[in-house]
Design a protein around this motif. Sequence first.
Motif, PDB file in Angstrom:
ATOM      1  N   ILE A  96       0.856  -1.189   0.000  1.00 18.97           N
ATOM      2  CA  ILE A  96       0.000   0.000   0.000  1.00 18.97           C
ATOM      3  C   ILE A  96       0.887   1.231   0.000  1.00 18.97           C
ATOM      4  O   ILE A  96       1.748   1.398   0.871  1.00 18.97           O
ATOM      5  N   ASP A 148       1.554   0.479  11.301  1.00 16.06           N
ATOM      6  CA  ASP A 148       1.075   0.529   9.915  1.00 16.06           C
ATOM      7  C   ASP A 148      -0.430   0.735   9.852  1.00 16.06           C
ATOM      8  O   ASP A 148      -0.924   1.479   9.004  1.00 16.06           O
ATOM      9  N   LEU A 152      -2.185   3.886   8.014  1.00  9.79           N
ATOM     10  CA  LEU A 152      -3.209   3.730   6.978  1.00  9.79           C
ATOM     11  C   LEU A 152      -4.505   4.401   7.394  1.00  9.79           C
ATOM     12  O   LEU A 152      -5.156   5.065   6.585  1.00  9.79           O
ATOM     13  N   HIS A 155      -4.102   8.021   6.796  1.00  9.54           N
ATOM     14  CA  HIS A 155      -4.120   8.286   5.347  1.00  9.54           C
ATOM     15  C   HIS A 155      -5.556   8.258   4.816  1.00  9.54           C
ATOM     16  O   HIS A 155      -5.950   9.133   4.034  1.00  9.54           O
TER      17      HIS A 155
END
Length: 165
Positions: A96, A148, A152, A155
């Motif tokens: 990703i 992570d 994400l 984001h």
Amino acid sequence: MHIRFDVPADPAYPGRVAAALSSVRLRRYRYVGAVLAAVGAIIFAVSRGFAWGDQVSSLCLALVVSGLLSMLYSPWVRWRARRRSGRYAVDGAYDITDDNIMMRSGSESGGIAWEGVAQVRGTPDFWIVYVGRMPATVIPRWLMSAEDAETLRTHLADRGLLRPR
């Protein structure tokens, strides 16, 4: 942002993915079934006080049975998906980035650009990625590190894609 993690060849994983995607697609059957069953029961109860009550009892029974079958359709599809998908377990990976989501499963790979993503909904196990109105893929949360997953989530929130459950 660059997040990469592997998906082990777990026989339960494809079933969990199939169940997550099908639960989104089949949710309306539960609602339709509940409405059909409720309408059938209400009409049956109201018709008992009138002379035409015997004539509509078969219609009411059909509505209630149809409603119950509709409500049971979604769990049945998820059960079949879990049962059948166990043999599809292969190693895979997610990569990703700021531009896209790349997925690899066995010898096949594919990707989705963030520009094509309409929304992302969170479940306890997955983020379900929608392209248009249809769920396209899932991102498994439990296979990612906590850092992570938070990167994400940030984001997705910054892009305005993350929707509440």
